[in-house]
Design an enzyme around this catalytic site. Structure first.
Site, short mmCIF file in Angstrom:
data_model
loop_
_atom_site.label_atom_id
_atom_site.label_comp_id
_atom_site.label_asym_id
_atom_site.label_seq_id
_atom_site.Cartn_x
_atom_site.Cartn_y
_atom_site.Cartn_z
N HIS A 243 42.03 42.35 30.17
CA HIS A 243 40.41 42.55 29.77
C HIS A 243 39.36 43.56 30.94
O HIS A 243 38.93 44.94 29.98
CB HIS A 243 39.80 41.50 30.33
CG HIS A 243 40.62 40.05 29.73
ND1 HIS A 243 40.34 39.80 28.54
CD2 HIS A 243 41.30 38.98 30.28
CE1 HIS A 243 41.10 38.89 28.44
NE2 HIS A 243 41.62 38.78 29.02
O1 RIB Z 1 37.89 36.74 30.44
C1 RIB Z 1 38.52 37.42 30.72
C2 RIB Z 1 37.54 37.61 32.16
O2 RIB Z 1 36.82 36.43 33.57
C3 RIB Z 1 38.51 38.57 33.34
O3 RIB Z 1 37.24 39.04 34.08
C4 RIB Z 1 39.28 38.46 34.42
O4 RIB Z 1 38.81 38.71 35.57
C5 RIB Z 1 37.90 37.23 34.45
O5 RIB Z 1 37.41 37.47 35.76
#
Ligand code: RIB
Ligand code: CA
Length: 313
Positions: A243
């Protein structure tokens, strides 16, 4: 050399935050004026410690790391140790940091940095719940006109939620903060699950990090191997969505991505859909477009960029 782009990375490390930090630390185009930690994946004490661990892993102990809010603006903190492990950075065995945590609160640092830098020069890069960013906007509305852009990881549209059926984790943890940010009028670019789910940490890609042969590459491979197990099983995919580095990659090579301007509203009332990003993708309302919502990524180009930059550490 072209002028560096001043950025503040607000994060809740978290293995994917850590990889985003490493990519940024390996990229001379970026001037990281500070890293601010927020409670999210794990409690604040761990997220700020993990941010300092990553700076030391990259031999960048001159970077200023600040602790911010230890809980959302209104709701109780929700964490994600099931995904990230007890430390938030399970996988590699990184030593306790010796570099000092800055004394100023993250929100004060964000406000002062925006006031001290030329207007519209600093980009904010939130990778976790938006608590610190929203608190800064609430405390000092004058900074709204001084932020160049907010490029954030959060939300979802076609991909639906990852922490509830309706909501992505970062927005779900602090929906009131997200509502403040998305209502602020600041130019926002959104790296949601719609795009991050196209960027999977396959075994080949993890091997490429490991083959770099430097400590950062090895640690990245070990973090990815730990991080990937949860989502690979959950989604039945060959790898986990990586992500947060999407935010940094967008700053470095925006042509890897595509999206469009849409209206995004945040659900802050119904518990059933709390934290949902309600995205008017087909423009069926007359609500103003307030965010560039990214929907595609060249995933091979993305991982090549990440591997190249971590190889420079
Ligand atoms: O949903 C994914 C996000 O939530 C990413 O930023 C992960 O690190 C968590 O913070
Ligand atoms: Ca994060």
């Amino acid at each position: 050399m072209a002028p560096q782009r001043p950025i503040i990375i607000d994060c809740d490390p978290g293995q994917d935050d850590a990889v985003a930090l490493l990519v940024a630390l390996g990229s001379s185009e970026l001037d990281i004026i500070g890293i601010t930690a927020v409670a999210g994946n794990v409690p604040l004490k761990l997220t700020e410690t993990n941010a300092r661990k990553v700076c030391e892993l990259a031999n960048r102990t001159e970077i200023k790391v600040f602790a911010g809010h230890d809980a959302p603006l209104e709701r109780p903190l929700v964490t994600a140790e099931d995904v990230h492990g007890r430390t938030g950075l399970d996988g590699p065995d990184l030593p306790e940091p010796t570099m000092k945590l800055q004394e100023a609160h993250a929100t004060a640092f964000i406000i002062n940095s925006l006031r001290e830098h030329p207007a519209r020069s600093v980009t904010l890069c939130p990778l976790g719940p938006l608590t610190n960013i929203a608190a800064a906007i609430e405390a000092a509305p004058d900074i709204i006109s001084r932020i160049e852009e907010i490029v954030l990881m959060g939300g979802a549209n076609f991909e639906r939620g990852n922490v509830t059926p309706a909501a992505e984790f970062n927005i779900y943890v602090d929906p009131q903060a997200a509502d403040i940010v998305f209502s602020s009028g600041v130019p926002i670019t959104v790296m949601s699950l719609d795009v991050t789910h196209q960027a999977l940490t396959t075994t080949e890609r993890i091997a490429a990090f490991r083959s770099l042969g430097n400590p950062a590459g090895l640690a990245t491979a070990e973090m990815m191997e730990f991080f990937a197990r949860f989502d690979s099983e959950k989604y039945g995919t060959a790898g986990a969505p990586l992500h947060d580095p999407c935010v940094i990659a967008y700053l470095l090579q925006p042509d890897l991505f595509s999206g469009k301007m849409v209206n995004v509203e945040i659900e802050t009332e119904s518990e059933l859909t709390m934290g949902m990003t309600v995205v008017d993708w087909w423009n069926v309302t007359n609500r103003p477009a307030n965010a560039k919502f990214i929907s595609t990524v060249d995933d091979d180009g993305y991982f090549n960029l990440l591997t190249e930059r971590i190889g420079l550490l």
